[in-house]
Design a protein around this motif. Structure first.
Motif, PDB file in Angstrom:
ATOM      1  N   ARG A 108      48.114  25.627  42.235  1.00  0.00           N
ATOM      2  CA  ARG A 108      48.668  26.980  42.086  1.00  0.00           C
ATOM      3  C   ARG A 108      48.907  27.302  40.610  1.00  0.00           C
ATOM      4  O   ARG A 108      48.595  28.410  40.157  1.00  0.00           O
ATOM      5  N   SER A 109      49.408  26.332  39.876  1.00  0.00           N
ATOM      6  CA  SER A 109      49.632  26.536  38.444  1.00  0.00           C
ATOM      7  C   SER A 109      48.313  26.707  37.696  1.00  0.00           C
ATOM      8  O   SER A 109      48.177  27.592  36.835  1.00  0.00           O
ATOM      9  N   LEU A 110      47.316  25.873  38.016  1.00  0.00           N
ATOM     10  CA  LEU A 110      46.019  25.966  37.348  1.00  0.00           C
ATOM     11  C   LEU A 110      45.345  27.313  37.616  1.00  0.00           C
ATOM     12  O   LEU A 110      44.771  27.927  36.713  1.00  0.00           O
ATOM     13  N   MET A 145      57.262  30.454  50.759  1.00  0.00           N
ATOM     14  CA  MET A 145      56.585  29.161  50.719  1.00  0.00           C
ATOM     15  C   MET A 145      57.503  28.091  51.279  1.00  0.00           C
ATOM     16  O   MET A 145      58.671  28.015  50.917  1.00  0.00           O
ATOM     17  N   THR A 146      56.988  27.265  52.176  1.00  0.00           N
ATOM     18  CA  THR A 146      57.750  26.201  52.792  1.00  0.00           C
ATOM     19  C   THR A 146      57.101  24.875  52.435  1.00  0.00           C
ATOM     20  O   THR A 146      55.930  24.667  52.708  1.00  0.00           O
ATOM     21  N   ILE A 147      57.875  24.001  51.847  1.00  0.00           N
ATOM     22  CA  ILE A 147      57.360  22.693  51.469  1.00  0.00           C
ATOM     23  C   ILE A 147      58.273  21.627  52.047  1.00  0.00           C
ATOM     24  O   ILE A 147      59.491  21.682  51.882  1.00  0.00           O
ATOM     25  N   ALA A 148      57.695  20.689  52.761  1.00  0.00           N
ATOM     26  CA  ALA A 148      58.481  19.654  53.428  1.00  0.00           C
ATOM     27  C   ALA A 148      59.070  18.690  52.409  1.00  0.00           C
ATOM     28  O   ALA A 148      58.548  18.513  51.306  1.00  0.00           O
ATOM     29  N   PRO A 149      60.163  18.045  52.761  1.00  0.00           N
ATOM     30  CA  PRO A 149      60.772  17.063  51.865  1.00  0.00           C
ATOM     31  C   PRO A 149      59.867  15.858  51.665  1.00  0.00           C
ATOM     32  O   PRO A 149      59.003  15.561  52.494  1.00  0.00           O
ATOM     33  N   LYS A 183      51.177  18.226  48.933  1.00  0.00           N
ATOM     34  CA  LYS A 183      52.191  19.104  48.350  1.00  0.00           C
ATOM     35  C   LYS A 183      52.042  19.166  46.835  1.00  0.00           C
ATOM     36  O   LYS A 183      52.010  20.257  46.249  1.00  0.00           O
ATOM     37  N   ASP A 184      51.921  18.000  46.204  1.00  0.00           N
ATOM     38  CA  ASP A 184      51.754  17.974  44.750  1.00  0.00           C
ATOM     39  C   ASP A 184      50.435  18.618  44.337  1.00  0.00           C
ATOM     40  O   ASP A 184      50.358  19.316  43.323  1.00  0.00           O
ATOM     41  N   ALA A 185      49.385  18.371  45.126  1.00  0.00           N
ATOM     42  CA  ALA A 185      48.087  18.973  44.809  1.00  0.00           C
ATOM     43  C   ALA A 185      48.166  20.490  44.863  1.00  0.00           C
ATOM     44  O   ALA A 185      47.614  21.182  44.008  1.00  0.00           O
ATOM     45  N   THR A 221      40.083  19.226  41.305  1.00  0.00           N
ATOM     46  CA  THR A 221      40.961  18.736  40.239  1.00  0.00           C
ATOM     47  C   THR A 221      42.226  18.091  40.778  1.00  0.00           C
ATOM     48  O   THR A 221      42.408  16.876  40.691  1.00  0.00           O
ATOM     49  N   ALA A 222      43.115  18.887  41.388  1.00  0.00           N
ATOM     50  CA  ALA A 222      44.448  18.385  41.739  1.00  0.00           C
ATOM     51  C   ALA A 222      44.412  17.291  42.802  1.00  0.00           C
ATOM     52  O   ALA A 222      45.110  16.275  42.683  1.00  0.00           O
TER      53      ALA A 222
END
Length: 230
Positions: A197-199, A1-5, A190-192, A181-182
């Motif tokens: 993923r957690s939900l 998984m790649t997530i930008a800063p 990114k936060d969504a 939801t998110a």
């Protein structure tokens, strides 16, 4: 998984463009894909500054959400966007397999492969793109599509099913978690994704399903352009 800063709000506002949204419900035999394609486009349009919004879907009797129609819709949306500043936001929801996405419109059946979708996106000429795919095995699209200019979010990895494709449902499990939801509550994709993923994992474990493992890849140059409406 790649997530930008993360990007500072000031920098993000300066870089902000508008979104062109294309959302397709590809499998007509179950109404959940029509509902999800429509609902997801509405949520995205409500959260971000949008330009053209195109929604198409199939039904048991037929429909216009085919490979050829998707190619046309992407080009039409791209023609109304600034190729460097704006973002093309594609949403696809369907059944999936290791070969790609299933398309069912009446008697017509097709398979949208990662390579075919990559070619379509390249032909738009729009530099920055977001692709969200809600389907089983949708992680097969990540290696082919994701790069710094293309953010790819999928409901599952390349080896697992996703869940919630009941005919009368309004959302799949992932669509409900991410769009319904998110994304309504968070300030960034990114936060969504992390929240969704957690939900999804909690719901799958509660219902004794093998986790689908949603993925996010690429997009380092795209996330700064995605600024929610004030």
């Amino acid at each position: 998984m790649t997530i930008a800063p993360s990007v500072s709000p000031v920098q993000a506002v300066e870089n902000a463009g508008k979104l062109g949204v294309v959302s397709f419900g590809l499998f007509g035999d179950q109404g959940v894909f029509r509902s999800e394609a429509t609902g997801a486009a509405e949520v995205v349009a409500g959260r971000f500054e949008t330009g053209p919004v195109t929604v198409q879907y199939n039904s048991r009797k037929g429909g216009s959400a085919t490979i050829e129609a998707l190619a046309r819709s992407l080009l039409a949306a791209a023609n109304r966007l600034d190729a460097e500043k704006d973002v093309l936001f594609l949403i696809l929801t369907s059944h999936g397999s290791p070969d790609g996405l299933a398309i069912k419109a009446g008697r017509l059946t097709q398979t949208l492969t990662p390579s075919r979708l990559a070619d379509m996106l390249a032909k738009t000429g729009v530099r920055h793109k977001v692709v969200v795919i809600s389907a089983c095995y949708s992680g097969v699209f990540v290696p082919r599509l994701a790069n710094p200019d293309v953010l790819v979010i999928t409901a599952a990895d390349a080896n697992h099913s996703s869940f919630g494709c009941e005919d009368k449902a309004r959302w799949t499990y992932f669509g409900d978690a991410f769009f319904n939801t998110a994304l309504r509550q968070t300030v960034s994709l990114k936060d969504a994704f992390l929240d969704a993923r957690s939900l999804v994992r909690k719901r799958e474990l509660r219902e004794h399903f093998e986790p689908s493992n949603p993925l996010m890849g690429g997009g380092a140059n795209v996330l700064p352009l995605l600024v929610e409406r004030p």
